[in-house]
Design an enzyme around this catalytic site. Structure first.
Site, PDB file in Angstrom:
ATOM      1  N   CYS A 107     -15.346  47.893  19.509  1.00  0.00           N
ATOM      2  CA  CYS A 107     -16.419  48.861  19.749  1.00  0.00           C
ATOM      3  C   CYS A 107     -17.724  48.471  19.071  1.00  0.00           C
ATOM      4  CB  CYS A 107     -15.972  50.242  19.292  1.00  0.00           C
ATOM      5  SG  CYS A 107     -14.463  50.771  20.125  1.00  0.00           S
ATOM      6  N   HIS A 159     -21.466  56.266  14.111  1.00  0.00           N
ATOM      7  CA  HIS A 159     -20.366  55.884  14.995  1.00  0.00           C
ATOM      8  C   HIS A 159     -19.680  57.157  15.489  1.00  0.00           C
ATOM      9  CE1 HIS A 159     -17.491  53.272  16.841  1.00  0.00           C
ATOM     10  NE2 HIS A 159     -16.480  53.747  16.126  1.00  0.00           N
ATOM     11  N   GLU A 209     -17.035  57.843   7.467  1.00  0.00           N
ATOM     12  CA  GLU A 209     -18.443  57.516   7.669  1.00  0.00           C
ATOM     13  C   GLU A 209     -19.349  58.465   6.883  1.00  0.00           C
ATOM     14  OE1 GLU A 209     -21.450  56.193  11.315  1.00  0.00           O
ATOM     15  OE2 GLU A 209     -19.582  57.256  11.786  1.00  0.00           O
ATOM     16  N   LYS A 269     -21.993  60.395  20.826  1.00  0.00           N
ATOM     17  CA  LYS A 269     -20.695  60.323  21.497  1.00  0.00           C
ATOM     18  C   LYS A 269     -20.169  61.711  21.833  1.00  0.00           C
ATOM     19  CE  LYS A 269     -19.013  55.884  19.640  1.00  0.00           C
ATOM     20  NZ  LYS A 269     -20.084  55.557  18.680  1.00  0.00           N
ATOM     21  N   HIS A 303     -16.970  57.898  24.155  1.00  0.00           N
ATOM     22  CA  HIS A 303     -16.986  56.607  23.456  1.00  0.00           C
ATOM     23  C   HIS A 303     -16.941  55.485  24.484  1.00  0.00           C
ATOM     24  CE1 HIS A 303     -16.586  53.515  20.656  1.00  0.00           C
ATOM     25  NE2 HIS A 303     -15.494  53.866  20.008  1.00  0.00           N
ATOM     26  N   PHE A 336     -12.087  48.536  16.240  1.00  0.00           N
ATOM     27  CA  PHE A 336     -10.725  48.199  15.851  1.00  0.00           C
ATOM     28  C   PHE A 336     -10.690  46.771  15.287  1.00  0.00           C
ATOM     29  CE2 PHE A 336      -8.515  51.166  19.152  1.00  0.00           C
ATOM     30  CZ  PHE A 336      -8.795  52.254  18.353  1.00  0.00           C
TER      31      PHE A 336
END
Length: 417
Positions: free
Chosen positions: A165, A305, A316, A337, A342, A403
């Site tokens: 991502c 994110h 975060e 998002k 996403h 990831f």
């Protein structure tokens, strides 16, 4: 050595909340959710039955029919947004050095629909090897950059970054560095993803990564909300034209913002889970701030994110507090998002576009779908919940994490002459 300045002179977007950059911004600023019941296939047997799909998109409205058939949807999306950004930039192919113009793109997965379809055909035809001759070119992630460079004749650096991502943001950082180090003058950069299919949905369901709020898809993406239960799968693309400042200035280009820095880091922790204390997120923001040669106090807005997962959002938020200290409470923070879902490897591209447009419009897009405070997250942080806020934004940060523990962060600034 003296680094050359890099600016944004073109933007294109194809998203679940708008099929052009302007439509995308209208959706963001109005807090529109792109989530709905999946229409591209029957999701009845899946735990999650909704996603943020691109809507009313017909490839042949933009591409030649024969060419469109040779492309996976992720490449079609890339071509459409690259063309919008190119037209928006006002570039003239007859007046630029094509040897110093490149394409650096990002995609986390690439042609997953093509791969799924070809394997299904193989199995359904008694395992007889009747594969489409365009199977491999349609599937491979790097073909998007190849197609774009062929269309515009750009003969400079040409490749695709793959870092889950974080892919599109990695592509933007690479473009920034190639231009400021003098290896090229112009880049088409960004990212695309088209993973809303059976394989994509089923794979993320198996990981328990997706929200299963089937009774209310439009409120399912709930970043930083106590009741968040996973992310909403999205698809689409965004493209930026990056250009060396003097080059852009000499041709009288409209400049949307300056790209002043980028950072990268690794969690070195787990293949899918983020570091629980946000260590990698903290390091990547510090690296980006250092690279941009600014102070934490200079930052006005962070597009986080913020995927709407329990661990990721909390980590975060901790990282922001560690990096910015007391200034964290002066920041506007939002997760777009919550509206787009996403977009995986394309997320960094559309969120970069969101930052640039926020700077230009003086508006912070909201984090929608906030209903219940999470008592593990500092309530003094301003996540711009539920409604856009007007603010003069001079410096904006965009975070994307992937990831494998891949972390990227980029920083845009209102142009200073």
């Amino acid at each position: 050595m003296s680094l050359r300045r890099v600016v944004v002179t073109g933007i294109g977007a194809l998203t679940p909340i708008g099929n052009t950059a302007d439509e995308f911004w209208q959706g963001l600023s109005n807090g529109v959710s792109g989530a709905a019941h999946i229409t591209g296939f029957d999701p009845e047997n899946f735990k999650t039955k909704f996603a943020c799909e691109v809507k009313n998109f017909v490839a042949t409205d933009y591409l030649d029919r024969k060419e469109a058939r040779k492309m996976d949807p992720f490449t079609q999306y890339a071509m459409v947004t690259a063309e919008e950004a190119f037209q928006n930039s006002g570039l003239d192919l007859d007046k630029i050095d094509l040897d110093r113009a490149g394409v650096i793109w990002g995609s986390g997965i690439g042609g997953i629909s093509t791969f799924q379809n070809e394997v299904e055909n193989f199995v359904n035809n008694d395992r007889k090897p009747r594969f489409n001759p365009f199977f491999i070119p349609k599937m491979i992630s790097d073909i998007s950059a190849g197609y774009i460079s062929i269309k515009y004749g750009f003969r400079g650096p040409n490749f695709v970054t793959v870092s889950a991502c974080a892919s599109a943001t990695n592509a933007i950082i690479d473009s920034l560095n190639y231009i400021r180090l003098g290896h090229m003058d112009i880049a088409i950069t960004g990212g695309s993803e088209a993973s809303v299919n059976e394989a994509g949905l089923g794979g993320f369901n198996a990981m328990k990564a997706l929200s299963e709020r089937n009774d209310s898809p439009e409120t399912a993406s709930r970043p930083f909300d106590k009741e968040r239960d996973g992310f909403v799968l999205g698809e689409g693309s965004a493209a930026l034209i990056l250009e060396e400042y003097e080059h852009a200035k000499a041709r009288g280009a409209k400049i949307y913002a300056e790209l002043i820095g980028g950072g990268m880091s690794a969690d070195a922790h787990h293949i899918t889970a983020p570091h629980p204390e946000g260590l990698g997120a903290m390091n990547v923001m510090k690296n980006a701030i250092r690279d941009a040669n600014i102070k934490p106090e200079d930052v006005d807005y962070i597009n986080v994110h913020g995927t709407s997962t329990p661990l990721g959002d909390a980590g975060e938020a901790k990282a922001i507090l560690k990096v910015f200290g007391e200034h964290a409470y002066n920041l506007n923070i939002s997760s777009t998002k919550s509206m787009t879902g996403h977009l995986l490897g394309a997320a960094g591209a559309i969120e970069a576009a969101a930052c640039i447009m926020a700077i230009n419009h003086g508006v912070v897009p909201p984090t929608i779908n906030h209903f219940t405070d999470d008592d593990t997250i500092d309530p003094r942080l301003n996540f711009t919940f539920n409604k856009a806020q007007k603010r003069d934004i001079n410096v904006a940060v965009s975070n994307t994490f992937g990831f494998g523990g891949h972390n990227t962060s980029i920083i845009f600034r209102k142009l200073e002459e």
